[in-house]
Design a protein around this motif. Structure first.
Motif, PDB file in Angstrom:
ATOM      1  N   GLY A 176       1.309   0.294  -9.608  1.00 59.34           N
ATOM      2  CA  GLY A 176       1.608  -1.236  -8.688  1.00 59.34           C
ATOM      3  C   GLY A 176       1.338  -1.690  -8.599  1.00 59.34           C
ATOM      4  O   GLY A 176      -0.070  -2.491  -9.072  1.00 59.34           O
ATOM      5  N   GLY A 205       0.918  -1.074   0.358  1.00 54.37           N
ATOM      6  CA  GLY A 205      -0.056   0.234  -0.245  1.00 54.37           C
ATOM      7  C   GLY A 205       0.795   1.063   0.388  1.00 54.37           C
ATOM      8  O   GLY A 205       1.476   2.240  -1.356  1.00 54.37           O
ATOM      9  N   LEU A 206       1.119   1.540   0.842  1.00 56.54           N
ATOM     10  CA  LEU A 206       1.893   3.165   1.397  1.00 56.54           C
ATOM     11  C   LEU A 206       2.861   2.742   0.493  1.00 56.54           C
ATOM     12  O   LEU A 206       3.177   4.016  -0.883  1.00 56.54           O
ATOM     13  CB  LEU A 206       2.596   3.035   2.625  1.00 56.54           C
ATOM     14  CG  LEU A 206       2.821   4.332   3.434  1.00 56.54           C
ATOM     15  CD1 LEU A 206       2.040   5.496   2.967  1.00 56.54           C
ATOM     16  CD2 LEU A 206       3.679   4.049   4.753  1.00 56.54           C
ATOM     17  N   VAL A 265       4.507   4.894  -7.490  1.00 57.44           N
ATOM     18  CA  VAL A 265       3.763   4.836  -8.084  1.00 57.44           C
ATOM     19  C   VAL A 265       2.984   6.426  -8.388  1.00 57.44           C
ATOM     20  O   VAL A 265       3.231   7.256  -9.964  1.00 57.44           O
ATOM     21  CB  VAL A 265       2.217   4.316  -7.704  1.00 57.44           C
ATOM     22  CG1 VAL A 265       1.339   4.573  -9.518  1.00 57.44           C
ATOM     23  CG2 VAL A 265       2.808   2.126  -8.143  1.00 57.44           C
ATOM     24  N   ALA A 266       2.226   7.186  -7.608  1.00 52.42           N
ATOM     25  CA  ALA A 266       2.259   8.507  -7.714  1.00 52.42           C
ATOM     26  C   ALA A 266       3.062   9.592  -8.147  1.00 52.42           C
ATOM     27  O   ALA A 266       3.334  10.617  -8.976  1.00 52.42           O
ATOM     28  CB  ALA A 266       1.732   8.739  -7.021  1.00 52.42           C
ATOM     29  N   LYS A 268       2.307   2.573  -3.704  1.00 53.42           N
ATOM     30  CA  LYS A 268       2.025   3.621  -4.354  1.00 53.42           C
ATOM     31  C   LYS A 268       2.147   4.823  -3.924  1.00 53.42           C
ATOM     32  O   LYS A 268       2.025   5.874  -5.396  1.00 53.42           O
ATOM     33  CB  LYS A 268      -0.046   3.827  -3.429  1.00 53.42           C
ATOM     34  CG  LYS A 268      -0.441   2.515  -3.358  1.00 53.42           C
ATOM     35  CD  LYS A 268      -0.370   1.866  -4.757  1.00 53.42           C
ATOM     36  CE  LYS A 268      -0.799   0.514  -4.858  1.00 53.42           C
ATOM     37  NZ  LYS A 268      -1.087  -0.345  -6.289  1.00 53.42           N
ATOM     38  N   GLN A 269       2.815   5.365  -2.735  1.00 51.66           N
ATOM     39  CA  GLN A 269       3.856   6.722  -3.003  1.00 51.66           C
ATOM     40  C   GLN A 269       4.810   6.797  -4.445  1.00 51.66           C
ATOM     41  O   GLN A 269       5.326   7.988  -5.111  1.00 51.66           O
ATOM     42  CB  GLN A 269       4.090   6.880  -1.673  1.00 51.66           C
ATOM     43  CG  GLN A 269       3.579   7.626  -0.964  1.00 51.66           C
ATOM     44  CD  GLN A 269       4.047   7.496   0.626  1.00 51.66           C
ATOM     45  OE1 GLN A 269       5.408   6.518   1.397  1.00 51.66           O
ATOM     46  NE2 GLN A 269       3.449   7.543   1.484  1.00 51.66           N
TER      47      GLN A 269
END
Lengths: 260, 260
Positions: free
Chosen positions: A97, A78-79, A85-86, A82-83
């Motif tokens: 991701g 998750g954290l 990827v963004a 996704k960070q």
């Protein structure tokens, strides 16, 4: 045939926002198709601590009981994932991701208990390189968290170095592949106390020599064994370099390049 | 043209392992292409509590400061999403877990501060239905966590109902679309105290009548307004039903079907 670059970035960079941003900019600048596999860093341990879940490491590997599996699924899948990827999206990289469970890309099997019960830890059984290739053909850049899954629907914590190597090896079916391990040193060192004593090229013979004189130390040995195995299995080039030098390592030969 | 089914599953089912397993089996049994959008449930609040992060809700919406954004990214984007993906894999559904940041599928903008500062909350700007269609054509089943991203690389907490409706509306470019909201009641009720008083068909005129007599209560109004908007924008059918009845609702008309 395009050269595919498969890059593993370690936890120490994940833990440092500035270093991570520098690395991601360099990663984004690399030409051609690429895949990123990230480790987890200390955030999982910090989150586990706050949740009252104890971290036990055996020989650098995390013992993953069910509560710890939930922590690494949250933090890595998750954290952190996704960070990254963004951030890559802002660098014009259309990142996607993934864990191994997503699109059934990396199937594993829970590690059998021998001397140590590692818990919910996965040994990779199969990489679906066709599926990964299909993402690459659509100009997507896969970003893998070190989590796999089993046929009975378990999520499994998986070593990121091993995951990078397994993906690189299977991608040989579709591409010429360069595998890059980024870490906190400028490469494999002749003298572990001298950061500038980087070995530019390492062959199996040289590797044996350096091990014999103790220049290559314990922590590097599994990484290098793994890397030479990837060469044996068809990966064209393996590079070990500092995260800050990934672009120079791929294009200009910085870091250590392993040769058969 | 295949009918695409876009299903939103709420937090109450996510929180209940048995109910979730039942729902996922029913979801897996649905014919044709499908997309799942899941809410988060109480796990985010529980994890936040343990991490010492306070949860503030305003009119049922979570105020999302930076620490809370990290919690929802972990819990929705990591834990819940990957557990659903791994379970669907065992049901022979080749699921792929996504946030809006992944493959730039759902772009949002941080909500401007008016009366309330919701923090890191996203209002959807653009859905890349072409990208989503490309996954569907490869027999992948997208499973979305209610997290989007902005052009400056922020991750943003996004209402799952709204995300489902935005995705359904944009997918109209490629498919005939049925949008299904699963929740804890058997449908929209004539009498909120009688669980069996399900309204089978709801038109805008009937909806106005039920609102006028107070039969349709406050919590349902935003959901239904949203649902009728989706019909106006080209979605063929909107169904509101119990999670346990999703298969019957799609194939045999259980629950409430909204008509223009």
């Amino acid at each position: 045939m395009d050269t595919l670059t498969v890059i593993k970035i370690g936890g120490n960079v994940i833990d440092d926002a500035t270093a991570l941003q520098r690395f991601l900019s360099a990663f984004a600048s690399l030409a051609g198709p690429k895949i990123l596999i990230h480790g987890g860093g200390k955030i999982a341990t910090q989150v586990a601590d706050k949740l009252g879940i104890q971290t036990t490491m055996v020989e650098g590997r995390r013992i993953t009981d069910q509560p710890m599996l939930e922590v690494v699924t949250m933090v890595y899948g998750g954290l952190v994932n996704k960070q990254i990827v963004a951030k890559l999206q802002t660098l014009d990289i259309n990142a996607i991701g993934l864990t191994g469970a997503d699109a059934s890309t990396v199937l594993a099997k829970r590690r059998p208990v021998k001397d140590i019960d590692y818990g919910m830890v996965g040994d990779i059984e199969e990489v679906d390189s066709g599926q990964i290739q299909f993402f690459l053909r659509q100009d997507l850049t896969p970003v893998f968290a070190p989590i796999t899954y089993s046929t009975v629907g378990e999520l499994l914590n998986t070593n990121a170095d091993t995951m990078a190597s397994a993906i690189a090896v299977d991608m040989v079916r579709h591409n010429q592949v360069t595998l890059v391990y980024c870490f906190e040193k400028k490469g494999v060192l002749k003298d572990p106390t001298d950061d500038n004593s980087v070995i530019n090229e390492l062959t199996p013979t040289l590797y044996a020599d350096y091990k014999a004189v103790g220049a290559i130390n314990k922590g590097m040995i599994p990484k290098l064994d793994n890397a030479f195995k990837a060469l044996d299995k068809g990966v064209s080039k393996v590079i070990i370099c500092h995260a800050d030098e990934v672009a120079q390592a791929v294009t200009q030969g910085a870091g250590t390049t392993l040769k058969k």
